[in-house]
Design a protein around this motif. Structure first.
Motif, PDB file in Angstrom:
ATOM      1  N   TYR A  12       0.832  -1.210   0.000  1.00 29.53           N
ATOM      2  CA  TYR A  12       0.000   0.000   0.000  1.00 29.53           C
ATOM      3  C   TYR A  12       0.863   1.256   0.000  1.00 29.53           C
ATOM      4  CZ  TYR A  12      -3.330   3.542   1.568  1.00 29.53           C
ATOM      5  OH  TYR A  12      -4.093   4.682   1.663  1.00 29.53           O
ATOM      6  N   ARG A  15       1.763   2.420  -3.526  1.00 33.64           N
ATOM      7  CA  ARG A  15       0.634   2.473  -4.448  1.00 33.64           C
ATOM      8  C   ARG A  15       0.787   3.541  -5.534  1.00 33.64           C
ATOM      9  NH1 ARG A  15      -0.230   4.766   0.209  1.00 33.64           N
ATOM     10  NH2 ARG A  15      -1.293   6.773   0.438  1.00 33.64           N
ATOM     11  N   GLU A  19      -0.554   2.111  -9.037  1.00 32.58           N
ATOM     12  CA  GLU A  19      -1.927   2.344  -9.469  1.00 32.58           C
ATOM     13  C   GLU A  19      -1.939   2.844 -10.908  1.00 32.58           C
ATOM     14  OE1 GLU A  19      -3.589   4.982  -6.594  1.00 32.58           O
ATOM     15  OE2 GLU A  19      -3.997   3.390  -5.149  1.00 32.58           O
ATOM     16  N   ALA A  43      -1.820  -5.217  -1.133  1.00 33.40           N
ATOM     17  CA  ALA A  43      -2.997  -4.375  -0.880  1.00 33.40           C
ATOM     18  C   ALA A  43      -3.667  -4.128  -2.221  1.00 33.40           C
ATOM     19  CB  ALA A  43      -2.597  -3.072  -0.205  1.00 33.40           C
ATOM     20  N   GLY A  44      -4.229  -5.176  -2.808  1.00 34.60           N
ATOM     21  CA  GLY A  44      -4.763  -5.123  -4.157  1.00 34.60           C
ATOM     22  C   GLY A  44      -3.771  -5.725  -5.140  1.00 34.60           C
ATOM     23  N   TYR A  46      -3.523  -4.411  -8.491  1.00 39.18           N
ATOM     24  CA  TYR A  46      -3.127  -3.370  -9.444  1.00 39.18           C
ATOM     25  C   TYR A  46      -3.335  -3.792 -10.895  1.00 39.18           C
ATOM     26  CZ  TYR A  46      -1.263  -1.471  -5.185  1.00 39.18           C
ATOM     27  OH  TYR A  46      -1.153  -1.014  -3.896  1.00 39.18           O
ATOM     28  N   VAL A  69      -7.361  -6.882   2.564  1.00 34.90           N
ATOM     29  CA  VAL A  69      -8.545  -6.962   1.709  1.00 34.90           C
ATOM     30  C   VAL A  69      -9.687  -6.242   2.414  1.00 34.90           C
ATOM     31  CG1 VAL A  69     -10.165  -8.493   0.534  1.00 34.90           C
ATOM     32  CG2 VAL A  69      -7.773  -9.208   0.829  1.00 34.90           C
ATOM     33  N   ASP A  73     -15.360  -6.528   0.686  1.00 36.43           N
ATOM     34  CA  ASP A  73     -15.061  -7.505  -0.372  1.00 36.43           C
ATOM     35  C   ASP A  73     -15.133  -8.922   0.166  1.00 36.43           C
ATOM     36  OD1 ASP A  73     -14.623  -5.291  -1.919  1.00 36.43           O
ATOM     37  OD2 ASP A  73     -12.466  -5.601  -2.156  1.00 36.43           O
ATOM     38  N   TYR A  85      -6.167 -15.163  -3.621  1.00 37.38           N
ATOM     39  CA  TYR A  85      -4.957 -15.053  -2.803  1.00 37.38           C
ATOM     40  C   TYR A  85      -4.331 -16.409  -2.495  1.00 37.38           C
ATOM     41  CZ  TYR A  85      -5.682 -10.088  -2.586  1.00 37.38           C
ATOM     42  OH  TYR A  85      -5.816  -8.766  -2.943  1.00 37.38           O
TER      43      TYR A  85
END
Length: 279
Positions: A12, A15, A19, A43-44, A46, A69, A73, A85
């Protein structure tokens, strides 16, 4: 103690480099590996597919230890979250933030939230993964019975269904008792967040710093800002020693904001400081 905890970085904090730029993912991960990190906390994705993330991390040599997460979600499509994951190889799924209506300061909402939290944790456990909770400061309020809200949450959920990912910065902001909480959660704290900060005076709107929209509660009369590990006001030696004694398996460096400094330079400084301490 001779044993050391492997160190990961929370993606994160990187990011801004990723992103809308999935093509940067491999180069950024290679930098993280070059700095001496052992793993990452996602954290995602992307825009990448789980298989792509898995292969990049494998090629670079970083362990995908965990992933933040959004709880919404998980509630909406937990099967997909687990499948994605699991394909990457993540061991820990982490709830990163508690919505206002669920917080301990709202007793009715908090009591409704706990069974839902348990249900999600049970399903994650059944899938062979572990559910962690990542705190901020609002969990550390005293309930009418004298318990911390944070403790009440963990006491209500079976050990197998929920473990702690203690964020040292927010725990320190709220209580000033980080090492005590680490000790209290011995064997229930597989991952710990190392986050440094500087705080002076009264700060009323701290969450705008982590991208959370909230109603402004007045003009700040002080200062709050995140820093690389070792560059803020946290004293790390007793915290790291306590984590070792609590049988923590991973330390994750997280810096939510970097201001005018490059995010990768912040990550490098954090890792270099931990290396100076022998980590």
């Amino acid at each position: 103690m001779d044993r050391k905890i492997p160190v990961a970085v929370q993606v994160y904090g990187l990011r801004d480099l990723l992103e809308e730029h999935p093509e940067n993912f491999k180069n950024v991960m290679q930098k993280i590996k070059d700095y001496g990190y052992d793993g990452v906390e996602l954290a995602g994705l992307y825009g990448l597919k789980p298989a792509e993330v898995r292969e990049i991390l494998k090629e670079v040599g970083l362990v995908p230890i965990s992933a933040h997460v959004p709880f919404a979600d998980m509630v909406e499509d937990l099967d997909r979250v687990i499948a994605d994951y699991s394909e990457i190889g993540v061991k820990y799924l982490v709830m990163p933030y508690m919505a206002e209506e669920y917080r301990p300061v709202n007793p009715e909402g908090f009591q409704k939230f706990l069974p839902l939290l348990n249900k999600v944790g049970e399903r994650i456990h059944q899938a062979g993964m572990t559910f962690l909770y990542h705190n901020h400061d609002f969990e550390f309020v005293k309930l009418p019975d004298g318990r911390w809200g944070y403790d009440a949450m963990f006491e209500a959920i079976p050990h197998d269904h929920l473990m702690s990912e203690l964020d040292t910065c927010w725990c320190d902001v709220a209580t000033g008792k980080v090492t005590e909480f680490i000790q209290k959660y011995t064997d229930r704290l597989p991952v710990i967040h190392l986050k440094d900060y500087i705080k002076r005076g009264e700060v009323k709107n701290m969450y705008k710093l982590i991208g959370i929209d909230q109603e402004e509660s007045g003009e700040d009369e002080g200062y709050f800002g995140f820093r690389p590990v070792g560059f803020g006001q946290m004293i790390w030696e007793p915290i790291l020693d306590a984590a070792l004694r609590a049988n923590t398996g991973w330390a994750v460096v997280e810096q939510d904001e970097h201001y005018d400094m490059d995010p990768l330079e912040c990550a490098r400084r954090s890792r270099e400081y931990l290396r100076i301490l022998g980590w």
